[in-house]
Design a protein around this motif. Structure first.
Motif, PDB file in Angstrom:
ATOM      1  N   UNK A  13       0.843  -1.202   0.000  1.00 31.91           N
ATOM      2  CA  UNK A  13       0.000   0.000   0.000  1.00 31.91           C
ATOM      3  C   UNK A  13       0.877   1.251   0.000  1.00 31.91           C
ATOM      4  N   UNK A  14       1.959   1.159  -0.776  1.00 30.19           N
ATOM      5  CA  UNK A  14       2.896   2.266  -0.941  1.00 30.19           C
ATOM      6  C   UNK A  14       3.126   2.543  -2.424  1.00 30.19           C
ATOM      7  N   UNK A  15       3.491   3.791  -2.719  1.00 30.87           N
ATOM      8  CA  UNK A  15       3.946   4.110  -4.064  1.00 30.87           C
ATOM      9  C   UNK A  15       5.299   3.448  -4.307  1.00 30.87           C
ATOM     10  N   UNK A  16       5.739   3.496  -5.544  1.00 38.23           N
ATOM     11  CA  UNK A  16       7.015   2.880  -5.891  1.00 38.23           C
ATOM     12  C   UNK A  16       8.183   3.509  -5.143  1.00 38.23           C
ATOM     13  N   UNK A  17       8.031   4.772  -4.707  1.00 40.04           N
ATOM     14  CA  UNK A  17       9.109   5.441  -3.983  1.00 40.04           C
ATOM     15  C   UNK A  17       9.090   5.160  -2.480  1.00 40.04           C
ATOM     16  N   UNK A  18       8.187   4.273  -2.050  1.00 38.10           N
ATOM     17  CA  UNK A  18       8.133   3.889  -0.645  1.00 38.10           C
ATOM     18  C   UNK A  18       7.278   4.767   0.231  1.00 38.10           C
ATOM     19  N   UNK A  19       6.496   5.646  -0.353  1.00 38.62           N
ATOM     20  CA  UNK A  19       5.602   6.494   0.427  1.00 38.62           C
ATOM     21  C   UNK A  19       4.160   6.041   0.256  1.00 38.62           C
ATOM     22  N   UNK A  20       3.362   6.240   1.305  1.00 35.82           N
ATOM     23  CA  UNK A  20       3.696   6.603   2.684  1.00 35.82           C
ATOM     24  C   UNK A  20       4.586   5.536   3.337  1.00 35.82           C
ATOM     25  N   UNK A  21       5.421   5.942   4.258  1.00 36.71           N
ATOM     26  CA  UNK A  21       6.429   5.047   4.828  1.00 36.71           C
ATOM     27  C   UNK A  21       5.809   3.798   5.437  1.00 36.71           C
ATOM     28  N   UNK A  22       4.720   3.930   6.146  1.00 40.64           N
ATOM     29  CA  UNK A  22       4.059   2.784   6.772  1.00 40.64           C
ATOM     30  C   UNK A  22       2.983   2.159   5.891  1.00 40.64           C
ATOM     31  N   UNK A  23       2.766   2.763   4.735  1.00 40.51           N
ATOM     32  CA  UNK A  23       1.691   2.288   3.872  1.00 40.51           C
ATOM     33  C   UNK A  23       0.437   3.106   4.091  1.00 40.51           C
ATOM     34  N   UNK A  24      -0.382   3.215   3.061  1.00 41.07           N
ATOM     35  CA  UNK A  24      -1.633   3.977   3.121  1.00 41.07           C
ATOM     36  C   UNK A  24      -2.690   3.097   3.784  1.00 41.07           C
ATOM     37  N   UNK A  25      -3.094   3.470   5.009  1.00 34.60           N
ATOM     38  CA  UNK A  25      -3.971   2.633   5.823  1.00 34.60           C
ATOM     39  C   UNK A  25      -3.414   1.205   5.859  1.00 34.60           C
ATOM     40  N   UNK A  26      -2.246   1.046   6.514  1.00 30.35           N
ATOM     41  CA  UNK A  26      -1.499  -0.222   6.460  1.00 30.35           C
ATOM     42  C   UNK A  26      -2.228  -1.420   7.057  1.00 30.35           C
ATOM     43  N   UNK A  27      -3.250  -1.185   7.889  1.00 32.27           N
ATOM     44  CA  UNK A  27      -3.996  -2.312   8.458  1.00 32.27           C
ATOM     45  C   UNK A  27      -4.689  -3.127   7.375  1.00 32.27           C
ATOM     46  N   UNK A  28      -4.803  -2.566   6.169  1.00 25.65           N
ATOM     47  CA  UNK A  28      -5.484  -3.259   5.076  1.00 25.65           C
ATOM     48  C   UNK A  28      -4.521  -4.035   4.171  1.00 25.65           C
ATOM     49  N   UNK A  29      -3.240  -4.099   4.528  1.00 30.26           N
ATOM     50  CA  UNK A  29      -2.273  -4.804   3.687  1.00 30.26           C
ATOM     51  C   UNK A  29      -2.507  -6.317   3.704  1.00 30.26           C
ATOM     52  N   UNK A  30      -2.110  -6.963   2.611  1.00 33.42           N
ATOM     53  CA  UNK A  30      -2.187  -8.411   2.488  1.00 33.42           C
ATOM     54  C   UNK A  30      -0.778  -8.994   2.446  1.00 33.42           C
ATOM     55  N   UNK A  31      -0.673 -10.301   2.589  1.00 33.22           N
ATOM     56  CA  UNK A  31       0.599 -10.983   2.400  1.00 33.22           C
ATOM     57  C   UNK A  31       0.771 -11.307   0.914  1.00 33.22           C
ATOM     58  N   UNK A  32       1.996 -11.649   0.526  1.00 34.52           N
ATOM     59  CA  UNK A  32       2.248 -12.033  -0.863  1.00 34.52           C
ATOM     60  C   UNK A  32       1.423 -13.273  -1.212  1.00 34.52           C
ATOM     61  N   UNK A  33       1.364 -14.226  -0.295  1.00 36.20           N
ATOM     62  CA  UNK A  33       0.596 -15.456  -0.532  1.00 36.20           C
ATOM     63  C   UNK A  33      -0.869 -15.153  -0.791  1.00 36.20           C
ATOM     64  N   UNK A  34      -1.434 -14.247   0.001  1.00 35.82           N
ATOM     65  CA  UNK A  34      -2.841 -13.886  -0.177  1.00 35.82           C
ATOM     66  C   UNK A  34      -3.068 -13.166  -1.505  1.00 35.82           C
ATOM     67  N   UNK A  35      -2.113 -12.322  -1.899  1.00 36.92           N
ATOM     68  CA  UNK A  35      -2.254 -11.593  -3.154  1.00 36.92           C
ATOM     69  C   UNK A  35      -2.149 -12.536  -4.356  1.00 36.92           C
ATOM     70  N   UNK A  36      -1.216 -13.478  -4.307  1.00 36.55           N
ATOM     71  CA  UNK A  36      -1.085 -14.456  -5.387  1.00 36.55           C
ATOM     72  C   UNK A  36      -2.363 -15.280  -5.511  1.00 36.55           C
ATOM     73  N   UNK A  37      -2.951 -15.629  -4.380  1.00 39.81           N
ATOM     74  CA  UNK A  37      -4.214 -16.384  -4.392  1.00 39.81           C
ATOM     75  C   UNK A  37      -5.280 -15.622  -5.169  1.00 39.81           C
TER      76      UNK A  37
END
Length: 535
Positions: free
Chosen positions: A451-475
């Protein structure tokens, strides 16, 4: 006897029976066996081709669960504007196209986004008229819900101050009531109807070239959607059938029918799933609302930067009738819903309709909500309760976050709420919405995970509680997509007897830094047991 054995790899099978497989054997378009190197190589015969993977990661073939493939294939031949950084750059590209075109020929473009120019002001016809005084011009905004036409195009379409807004469309006007060139939603079709149609040969060649582009990403399947109006439905389906008949269809293709034709489809007995392993009917597509960029997403409250809350594109009563008709006929529905009110109203409709058909529902592919970009905590839990699937496009979130913050303020915390949906038990199917954004699935995976731009911003991610794992995204790009199509017994995992579609990666997306996933390169793509791309 296997035709092909791949060994010395790291297989992400998504089948708990084969958690540590390193090799796979393929035969006649199917997976024959999965296991260790020695076990698979022992199956080889004289004519079996053997490929050493060199320790590379292998995934099931990826599926783009929401792509406008037919439109994208044709748009690859027009003026591409997605990387323009200013209005002046857009004008320069259009002017270049005009200089190369015959007098009176159409200039067609796609992909502009005024927010990427560092401005919020929309361009108008005056920005095109001086550089194209004789050629009609129409330029789609990146979201395909808004287009800009010059005065020549407007005049040929008969659009003037007296022209009323069409149903489910808006002709934007200046302070004097004159059309300013901006056309929302179905108003675009007033101009689109005049554009020259591609020949069958041009269409077929364009689609073959587009398939090759997707193979470079390891994409072996698509769920193909039409844009509003339904005009492209028949030409697209005919093109897919022509390619299939010639054995040139190199994607597992699920074709969604325009919702305008649900009654005809029901009357002649077409059901979701009709077709074969290469081409099948998905269901019908309807639009509950528009898009955030054009502020036509239908919200429960006004946007922060306007005095309105968007608009419904199809009356809720009409959507309800068509969902009920489709459900009775065994046809899956896929409803475009962006805004909070569109999602709320749609869930209410599904709750009423599906309760009446609970006994047969489990035997059919799931109904889908497309995008579900903006929602509320209470509604995010309702999809799983009604066995609805969320078809989402993760790359939108990193491209839209600034616009969403401007339009919604604190309400943005429930935008692209993938974690909340997943935790509620909702199946996620991932796609791109191409040509709105790139079809590159690794950019989508990176977006969902960081949940970040390619430049790494926002540092913690945009609303980071909504992030997924790589495994979940591949699924989401594999099994989630297969469940959406009702083909989970044939696709989505590296399992014996399933179709032989897989991708070999140069980079291991499970081990590299998350912000590097979008740069992942594909070594090889195999479709139906055939190597269709090799680096």
């Amino acid at each position: 006897m296997p035709n092909l054995i791949l060994y010395n790899g790291k297989l992400h099978t998504q089948d708990e029976k084969y958690p540590n497989a390193t090799a796979i054997a393929l035969r006649e378009g199917r997976i024959l066996a999965v296991g260790g190197d020695a076990e698979m190589l022992a199956l080889a015969r004289t004519k079996t081709e053997k490929i050493d993977l060199g320790g590379r990661r292998v995934l099931p073939g990826l599926t783009d669960s929401h792509i406008h493939f037919y439109e994208w294939a044709l748009l690859l031949q027009v003026v591409m504007l997605e990387d323009t950084k200013s209005l002046a750059e857009l004008q320069a590209r259009v002017q270049d196209a005009v200089s190369k075109a015959k007098a009176g020929a159409w200039i067609i473009g796609q992909g502009w986004d005024q927010t990427s120019w560092g401005q919020t002001k929309m361009p108008t016809k005056t920005d095109l008229d001086e550089i194209s005084p004789k050629n009609p011009v129409i330029l789609w905004r990146k979201d395909l819900h808004l287009a800009l036409a010059n005065s020549v195009a407007l005049a040929q379409a008969g659009i003037d101050a007296k022209t009323p807004n069409p149903e489910m469309g808006v002709i934007q006007r200046d302070k004097n009531g004159e059309p300013n060139g901006l056309l929302n939603e179905l108003a675009i079709n007033l101009v689109r109807a005049l554009m020259p149609a591609s020949t069958e040969l041009e269409t077929d060649l364009a689609m073959q070239n587009a398939m090759k582009e997707l193979h470079k990403f390891g994409i072996t399947g698509v769920h193909d959607f039409r844009i509003m109006g339904g005009e492209g439905g028949a030409p697209a389906l005919r093109a897919f059938q022509r390619l299939h008949a010639k054995n040139l269809l190199k994607l597992r293709t699920l074709v969604m029918l325009p919702g305008e034709f649900v009654e005809q489809a029901a009357k002649i007995g077409i059901m979701s799933g009709f077709g074969d392993d290469f081409l099948r009917i998905g269901g019908i597509k309807l639009f509950a609302d528009g898009a955030l960029g054009s502020r036509t997403a239908w919200m429960l409250e006004n946007f922060e930067d306007t005095d309105h809350a968007g608009m419904p594109l199809t009356p809720v009563s009409e959507i309800a009738e068509k969902i009920a008709r489709a459900e009775k006929a065994g046809i899956t529905t896929a409803i475009h819903a962006i805004g909070t009110r569109a999602v709320r109203e749609l869930l209410d409709v599904y709750e009423e309709v599906l309760e009446e058909n609970a006994e047969v529902r489990e035997a059919r592919p799931k109904h889908r909500i497309e995008h579900i970009q903006h929602s509320t905590p209470e509604d995010l839990t309702r999809l799983a309760r009604f066995n609805l699937l969320a078809s989402v496009q993760p790359l939108h979130l990193t491209e839209d976050m600034d616009m969403v913050d401007t339009a919604l303020g604190e309400r943005a915390r429930y935008t692209y709420a993938f974690r909340d949906l997943l935790n509620a038990g909702t199946v996620l199917a991932f796609g791109s919405d191409c040509p709105v954004v790139s079809p590159n699935p690794y950019l989508g995976i990176q977006s969902a995970v960081t949940r970040q731009r390619a430049d790494g911003t926002p540092v913690e991610g945009w609303y980071p509680a909504q992030r997924l794992t790589v495994t979940e995204a591949v699924y989401g790009y594999t099994m989630g997509a297969a469940i959406a199509a009702g083909t989970e017994d044939k696709q989505g995992s590296l399992t014996p007897e399933k179709v032989a579609d897989l991708v070999v990666l140069e980079d291991d997306i499970f081990e590299i830094p998350p912000l590097e996933i979008g740069k992942t390169q594909v070594k090889m793509t195999i479709f139906d047991g055939e190597i269709v791309y090799q680096k």
